[in-house]
Design an enzyme around this catalytic site. Structure first.
Site, PDB file in Angstrom:
ATOM      1  N   HIS A   1       2.178  10.868  -1.233  1.00  0.00           N
ATOM      2  CA  HIS A   1       1.203  10.473  -0.220  1.00  0.00           C
ATOM      3  C   HIS A   1       1.262  11.530   0.871  1.00  0.00           C
ATOM      4  CE1 HIS A   1      -0.461   7.528   2.994  1.00  0.00           C
ATOM      5  NE2 HIS A   1      -1.456   8.061   2.302  1.00  0.00           N
TER       6      HIS A   1
ATOM      7  N   HIS B   1       0.850  -1.188   0.000  1.00  0.00           N
ATOM      8  CA  HIS B   1       0.000   0.000   0.000  1.00  0.00           C
ATOM      9  C   HIS B   1       0.888   1.242   0.000  1.00  0.00           C
ATOM     10  CE1 HIS B   1      -3.311   2.628   1.017  1.00  0.00           C
ATOM     11  NE2 HIS B   1      -2.695   3.032   2.105  1.00  0.00           N
TER      12      HIS B   1
END
Length: 287
Positions: A122, A45
C-alpha cells in the site's frame, strides 16, 4: 430484525477483549441457513499495513512524481507516505481475534525482490511475506473450526503468470480442504458440514478460468464519507444498482465512529445484503 443487522451485532469494538474470535459459531441458529452474502461481515481495509517496511522503495504502482520526490527529499516524502499508508494497527491474528472475517490482501512482487518472495503493498511494501501470512491465517482457522474468512486477493503489482500460479499453489497447499470452490454462495451450516472455512476472491480473470477454487473479485464500495447522512446516501445509491453477479460486495468506510452497533448506518443495513464493512484505522478529519 433481518439477517445483515442481526449477524453484525455479534461483533463489537475492535481491539476489545471479548468473544469476537468465535462470533460466527455463536450466531443465532436461524442465521446458519442464510447464504453468506446476506450477512454483514466485518473486514479490514488494507489488512496488512500494520507491517509496512519503512525502508522499502515506493511502490511501482505509484506516480513517477511521488517516486522522484522520494528520491530527492526522502526525509519529507517518506513520513508523509507512511502516515497515509498505514491503515491498521492490529496484526492479522489480532484482527481475526477481534472478529474481522474479510481480509483485504493487496499482493505485489518487488521489482528487485527475491524470485518467489511476494509481499503486500500500500504505497510501500510490507515486511511480511504472503506465504507466511497465509500460513498464520490457516493456523488460526484450525483453532477456530467454525469461523469462515473471505480472502480478497487483489492488486497483483509485478506478478507474472508464473507468479500467479505460484501464489495459487501456495493458497491450495496451505488451505487445502478448507477452501470453498466457486459456485452457489453457501450458508454457514453448509460450510461447517463440508469443513470449509475459506473463500478466496481473486481479481485476475485468466487465473479464474484455470482455477475453480477461486471466486471472482468482490466489487468494492468505498464510501469515504465523514458525515453519516452522506454515507447513507452513497450506500442507498449503490444498493439501488442491484447485487453483483457474485452476490458478494464490499463496503469500505474510514470513519468507524459513524457506524451503528449493527455495523452499518441503520437505513443502509436493512435488507442491503452487505457482505463486509471494512475498518480503516487512519485518523479522519471531521467536518
Amino acid at each position: 430484525m433481518d439477517g445483515p443487522a442481526s449477524a453484525s451485532r455479534a461483533v463489537s469494538g475492535v481491539g476489545c477483549t471479548n468473544t469476537n474470535e468465535d462470533w460466527m459459531s455463536a450466531l443465532c441458529p436461524r442465521l446458519w441457513d442464510v447464504p453468506l452474502h446476506h450477512l454483514s461481515i466485518p473486514g479490514s481495509h488494507d489488512t496488512m499495513t500494520y507491517c509496512l517496511n519503512k525502508k522499502s522503495p515506493i511502490s511501482q504502482g505509484e506516480s513517477r512524481l511521488l517516486q522522484m520526490l522520494n528520491r530527492w527529499i526522502p526525509c519529507i516524502t517518506r513520513p508523509v507516505v507512511l502516515k497515509w499508508s498505514v491503515t491498521q494497527v492490529l496484526d492479522v491474528t489480532e484482527q481475526l481475534d477481534a472478529g474481522v472475517r474479510y481480509l483485504d490482501l493487496r499482493i505485489a512482487h518487488m521489482l528487485d525482490g527475491s524470485e518467489k518472495n511476494l509481499h503486500f503493498v500500500h504505497m510501500v511494501y510490507t515486511t511480511a511475506l504472503v506465504e507466511d501470512t497465509l500460513t498464520e491465517i490457516s493456523e488460526w482457522l484450525e483453532r477456530h473450526p467454525r469461523e469462515v474468512v473471505i480472502l480478497a486477493c487483489r492488486n497483483f503489482e509485478g506478478l507474472s503468470e508464473d507468479l500467479h500460479e505460484y501464489l495459487i499453489s501456495c493458497i491450495n497447499t496451505i488451505f487445502g480442504e478448507m477452501l470453498c470452490p466457486r459456485g452457489e454462495v453457501p450458508t454457514l451450516r453448509q460450510l461447517w458440514a463440508r469443513g470449509q472455512q475459506v473463500i478466496v476472491s481473486y481479481e485476475d480473470e485468466s487465473a479464474l478460468g484455470r482455477h475453480r477454487e477461486l471466486w471472482p473479485g468482490i466489487p468494492y464500495w468505498w464510501g469515504d464519507q465523514v458525515k453519516p447522512d452522506a454515507l447513507i446516501r452513497y450506500l442507498e445509491t449503490m444498493k439501488s444498482c442491484g447485487r453483483p453477479e457474485t452476490g458478494f460486495h464490499h463496503v469500505g468506510q474510514a470513519g468507524l465512529e459513524l457506524l451503528t452497533s449493527d455495523g452499518l448506518p441503520a437505513s443502509a443495513s436493512q435488507g442491503a445484503g452487505i457482505t463486509s464493512v471494512s475498518h480503516d484505522a487512519r485518523p479522519r478529519k471531521k467536518s
